[in-house]
Design an enzyme around this catalytic site. Sequence first.
Site, mmCIF file in Angstrom:
data_model
loop_
_atom_site.group_PDB
_atom_site.id
_atom_site.type_symbol
_atom_site.label_atom_id
_atom_site.label_comp_id
_atom_site.label_asym_id
_atom_site.label_seq_id
_atom_site.Cartn_x
_atom_site.Cartn_y
_atom_site.Cartn_z
ATOM 1 N N SER A 143 6.788 2.108 12.013
ATOM 2 C CA SER A 143 7.901 1.188 11.829
ATOM 3 C C SER A 143 7.748 0.380 10.544
ATOM 4 O O SER A 143 7.770 0.933 9.449
ATOM 5 C CB SER A 143 8.046 0.293 13.060
ATOM 6 O OG SER A 143 9.227 -0.452 13.008
ATOM 7 N N ASP A 288 11.714 2.966 9.614
ATOM 8 C CA ASP A 288 12.150 4.005 10.549
ATOM 9 C C ASP A 288 13.560 3.744 11.066
ATOM 10 O O ASP A 288 14.035 4.462 11.951
ATOM 11 C CB ASP A 288 11.160 4.182 11.704
ATOM 12 C CG ASP A 288 11.134 2.996 12.656
ATOM 13 O OD1 ASP A 288 11.379 1.855 12.202
ATOM 14 O OD2 ASP A 288 10.849 3.197 13.852
ATOM 15 N N ASP A 290 15.005 1.486 12.880
ATOM 16 C CA ASP A 290 15.359 0.978 14.202
ATOM 17 C C ASP A 290 15.690 -0.515 14.163
ATOM 18 O O ASP A 290 16.262 -1.037 15.110
ATOM 19 C CB ASP A 290 14.286 1.294 15.249
ATOM 20 C CG ASP A 290 12.950 0.606 15.004
ATOM 21 O OD1 ASP A 290 12.750 0.034 13.916
ATOM 22 O OD2 ASP A 290 12.089 0.671 15.909
#
Length: 544
Positions: A143, A288, A290
Amino acid sequence: MDDLRRDAREWLAQDPDPGTRAELQAVLDAGDEQALADRFGARLEFGTAGLRGELGAGPNRMNRVTVMRAAAGLAARLPKGGRVIVGFDARHGSRQFADDTAAVLTGAGLRAEVFAGPVPTPVVAHFVRTFEDVVAGVVVTASHNPPRDNGYKVYWDDGAQIVPPQDAEISAAIDAVGRVDELPLGKDWPVHHDAGLYLDAVTGLRLGDARDISIVYTPLHGVGRDVLLRAFDRAGFPAPAVVAEQAEPDPDFPTVAFPNPEEPGALDLALALAAARGADLVIANDPDADRCSVAVPTPSGWRALTGDEVGGLLAEHVLRHTSGDDRLVATTIVSSSLLGSIARAHGVRFAESLTGFKWIMKAGAPGDRLVFGYEEALGYSVGDDRGVLVDDKDGIGAALAVAALAAEARRNGRTLLDLLDDQARRYGLHATSQLSVRVQDLSLITAAMARLRADPPAELGGRAVESSEDLSLGADGLPPTDGLRLRLAGGARVVIRPSGTEPKLKCYLEVVLPVDGDVAATRARAAAELDALRTGAAAVLALG
């Protein structure tokens, strides 16, 4: 130390990676006992977001042996013949880790399938929930962590991250794995090429038809750009201007100290481009994709909105465009209490969960229809009358929803700042902030939490502490977690907990003030009160 050297030699004998073998041999040859203990004195455990840690040799590092053991442990908990989708980001080692995962899963009798190239995490999460024969998903990603890290996130067949007891069962299965060079390995598996199913779903969100908005976007050297641009095009938005210096995936993240849009300086290039172009909005994803960060222009320059501010705005936007008293909105115990007030005003259901999206997705009761979930760390899952589209954070879906909200406000002659002022007048000003202390020695965090539990402060920032809840004992029907919640006079709140993904101790601060006329004056007062709370919290943590 002899045991550690023995473990290191056993590791060398099975490690398929010449790079980590050479690293570990150099440690042994140098007789570096501290480095050896750091690598072999512990192993990575499943936390808030699966496995995550620094790249390198040994069970306390991310490497091919660690990944193959994790894949073998996961395989032991899955039904033979089940389909598993594997995605990966653009970090160092991610593609190799994804292939190693597929090889182990295929050798264990599962049907592994790997994305052909780096892919946003929400694309994989959506894929898992879409197909009945998919029994799990894996995303190799760290992440927003520093470049030296990588990680391993696991989704179960419902498309949500694993929670207890699944994590403990997988961990126990990992412990039972023998040498990885003795594992049966598959050699061929299907390759998945397209994010089309996710794009169909996310661009079908029914959250308003306004589209006139000028946006600057940065993926922060991550993997979000191509999918986000396709999503904006298919949804009918003008193409965002992409920050050129951060457009391509780069595992070294050369333009930022930390590839996290919350970190100071991470948005500087995007804000400069937005100012030069006179844009209406800045949107950033983490590597990533998100998470989603939002910044807006003000008379004194650009300002990044907090995760709680965006969460409150998106919640009302979703609720205005959906219907039904079975709707549920959910957030975590460290996020703003504003969402509860919004839910009550709209006559819908509200739930709080532990920190982490894996818990948000489990919030509520049978019969609830989750249409929106968020956490203060820039994570949002957006839905419409069909419910949320991804059972995890979705930075691309959130970006589309923010763009639609901002375009709708613009059409009405208003801005996101105007909408925030409206909420402050309606619900009171819910002002939040954080104190985050990074440490090198995790034992300092353990000691600080033990000290605070034994002797919680009587006051913070000039406010009396009215109650102290040890969250490790469970609270409000939630599972136990390592944390402490302090409720202060005047409706203020402080939650103290260790980070689940980084070596940090974090304090989440909130003050709630009524607005009597002048919102700007109330904001200034709230900022001063948050500063006082932050100073008080730093003093009681005593971590330097």
